[in-house]
Design an enzyme around this catalytic site. Structure first.
Site, PDB file in Angstrom:
ATOM      1  N   GLY A 141       0.851  -1.034  -0.027  1.00 51.52           N
ATOM      2  CA  GLY A 141       0.204  -0.072  -0.171  1.00 51.52           C
ATOM      3  C   GLY A 141       0.786   0.983  -0.175  1.00 51.52           C
ATOM      4  N   SER A 172       3.425   0.694  -7.489  1.00 50.80           N
ATOM      5  CA  SER A 172       3.760   1.054  -9.187  1.00 50.80           C
ATOM      6  C   SER A 172       3.977   2.164  -9.582  1.00 50.80           C
ATOM      7  CB  SER A 172       1.858   0.273  -9.496  1.00 50.80           C
ATOM      8  OG  SER A 172       0.985   0.876  -8.561  1.00 50.80           O
ATOM      9  N   GLU A 204      -2.430   3.886 -15.575  1.00 50.96           N
ATOM     10  CA  GLU A 204      -2.723   2.717 -14.833  1.00 50.96           C
ATOM     11  C   GLU A 204      -4.212   2.001 -14.675  1.00 50.96           C
ATOM     12  OE1 GLU A 204      -1.338   2.764 -10.908  1.00 50.96           O
ATOM     13  OE2 GLU A 204      -2.042   1.414  -9.798  1.00 50.96           O
ATOM     14  N   ASP A 220      -1.258   9.240  -6.286  1.00 46.18           N
ATOM     15  CA  ASP A 220       0.035   8.288  -5.430  1.00 46.18           C
ATOM     16  C   ASP A 220       0.523   9.283  -6.731  1.00 46.18           C
ATOM     17  OD1 ASP A 220      -1.315   6.841  -4.308  1.00 46.18           O
ATOM     18  OD2 ASP A 220      -1.866   4.796  -5.252  1.00 46.18           O
TER      19      ASP A 220
HETATM   20  C1  GLA Z   1      -4.699   4.123  -4.372  1.00 46.17           C
HETATM   21  C2  GLA Z   1      -5.216   4.505  -5.149  1.00 46.17           C
HETATM   22  C3  GLA Z   1      -5.489   6.224  -4.783  1.00 46.17           C
HETATM   23  C4  GLA Z   1      -6.024   6.328  -4.314  1.00 46.17           C
HETATM   24  C5  GLA Z   1      -5.953   5.613  -2.550  1.00 46.17           C
HETATM   25  C6  GLA Z   1      -7.294   6.180  -1.194  1.00 46.17           C
HETATM   26  O1  GLA Z   1      -3.927   4.107  -3.550  1.00 46.17           O
HETATM   27  O2  GLA Z   1      -4.149   4.457  -6.212  1.00 46.17           O
HETATM   28  O3  GLA Z   1      -5.832   7.178  -6.190  1.00 46.17           O
HETATM   29  O4  GLA Z   1      -7.440   6.588  -4.605  1.00 46.17           O
HETATM   30  O5  GLA Z   1      -5.990   4.907  -3.023  1.00 46.17           O
HETATM   31  O6  GLA Z   1      -6.923   6.953  -1.172  1.00 46.17           O
END
Ligand code: GLA
Length: 381
Positions: free
Chosen positions: A123, A127, A159, A171
């Site tokens: 998490g 990627s 993505e 991200d």
């Molecule tokens: C993942 C997704 C992000 C965002 C988070 C939750 O990391 O890639 O775009 O939505 O979950 O905040």
């Protein structure tokens, strides 16, 4: 690291790279599951990065190698890149090249070798780090002049449409736009950003990352369903996105929605407000006051948004019981990592307590990292 990555590139590809780039993973401090509702977030870059060595090719081939892969080189024809044809990790770098071409940009092939210290599946956006490091290298090698927010959109497009993950833009923006010593106040609609100084050490604080080392299978389908739920709620309310619903209007809006959408909307609206609260506390020079905001954010993700899981809940509970100022899951959820804001002298007690709680519950031993607000994507050689 730089000489190792250059040396590995040369061994794999038979010539020297034109340059080296790095792009980090991230943790999000607050503002979770708000980005695809055009909302706000407050991520920061990790010291862990994906490092890329790259050299352009003139024959239209994209040759990809990863230090974390099976040793083989994946060879693709740039002109034949299409969604669904590239499996595994290679779909992230290949997806970025495809997405640039989808925009009509004149990019060709390259030899690439990547070596990443961002833990995969935790998490922490391993990627996105991979996508963003390829994006910045291509921007420079092919002289694209797109700028960081545009590159983030390209990586997100890759993505969404090449790797098939319907993520938001947080991200990629974190990996591309963060600066050392700051968290990034992100507006996911305009892609405007503000660097918010986050001086942990100066306030006797540390931010721990507790990687639960679990990833639940439902993650992908569930993420898409949540996103669709938010979009449906916005449509029913006659709004472009849930970002346009103010906290004061929440009670009235909730009374007009079907029951299953109520907790989703409540999470998004209160979470956007928590981002503003967190930014205000940092601006006041009170980073320790982030603690309760983090823990409230976790409760909202657990009780309203439903993206928590027993491991992340236990990590938060054990961290707070052992003296953490606040803790919450970070990222998409269904496993992954928890962040805990701790006083420097209490960090050991918190990580020991979480490890002991996991052992007692029969969970895998969590991996503990330290998050220091680090620099976004950059050229390093
Ligand atoms: C993942 C997704 C992000 C965002 C988070 C939750 O990391 O890639 O775009 O939505 O979950 O905040």
């Amino acid at each position: 690291m730089n000489t190792v990555v250059s040396g590995d590139f040369e061994r794999v590809h038979g010539h020297a790279p034109e340059g080296l780039w790095a792009a980090p993973g991230r943790v999000n401090l607050i503002g979770e599951h708000t980005d695809y509702s055009d909302g706000f977030a407050l991520p920061m870059a990790l010291p862990q990065t994906a490092v890329l060595a790259a050299r352009r090719r003139t024959d239209g081939l994209l040759r990809l190698h990863s230090a974390q892969g099976d040793g083989r080189v994946t060879e693709l024809r740039v002109a034949e890149l299409a969604p669904g044809v590239v499996p595994g990790w290679a779909r992230y770098p290949a997806g970025v090249v495809w997405a640039l071409r989808e925009r009509g940009l004149p990019v060709g092939g390259a030899d690439l070798h990547v070596d990443s210290t961002v833990p995969a599946g935790a998490g922490l956006s391993s990627s996105a780090a991979l996508e963003c490091v390829v994006a910045v290298a291509y921007e420079e090698l092919y002289g694209l002049g797109l700028g960081r927010p545009e590159l983030a959109r390209v990586a997100q497009y890759a993505e969404n449409h090449f790797a098939g993950v319907p993520c938001g833009v947080m991200d990629q923006m974190a990996s591309l736009c963060c600066t050392g010593g700051s968290a990034l106040h992100l507006d996911s609609r305009s892609l405007e950003v503000r660097q918010v100084p986050f001086d942990l050490a100066g306030h006797g604080l540390r931010l721990l990352v507790l990687d639960t080392r679990v990833k639940h299978d439902l993650a992908d389908g569930a993420y898409a369903a949540l996103r669709a739920g938010c979009e449906r709620a916005a449509r029913l309310l006659g709004l472009p996105a849930l970002r346009d619903l103010a906290e004061a209007e929440l009670p009235g809006a909730l009374s007009r929605l079907p029951a299953e959408l109520v907790p989703l909307v409540r999470h998004v609206v209160t979470e956007n407000a928590r981002v503003e609260q967190a930014v205000a506390r940092l601006a006041d020079g009170r980073p320790e006051a982030l603690g309760p905001v983090l823990t409230e954010g976790h409760a909202s993700l657990r009780d309203d948004y439903g993206v928590s899981c027993p491991e992340t809940d236990l990590a938060v509970e054990a961290a707070v019981a052992a003296g953490a100022l606040g803790a919450r899951m970070t990222g998409g959820g269904f496993g992954g990592s928890v962040i805990a804001l701790v006083r420097s002298d209490g960090a050991g007690a918190v990580s020991d307590a979480v490890t002991a709680a996991f052992t007692a519950a029969g969970f895998r031993t969590p991996a503990v990292l330290e998050a220091l607000p680090s620099t976004g994507a950059r050229r390093i050689g």
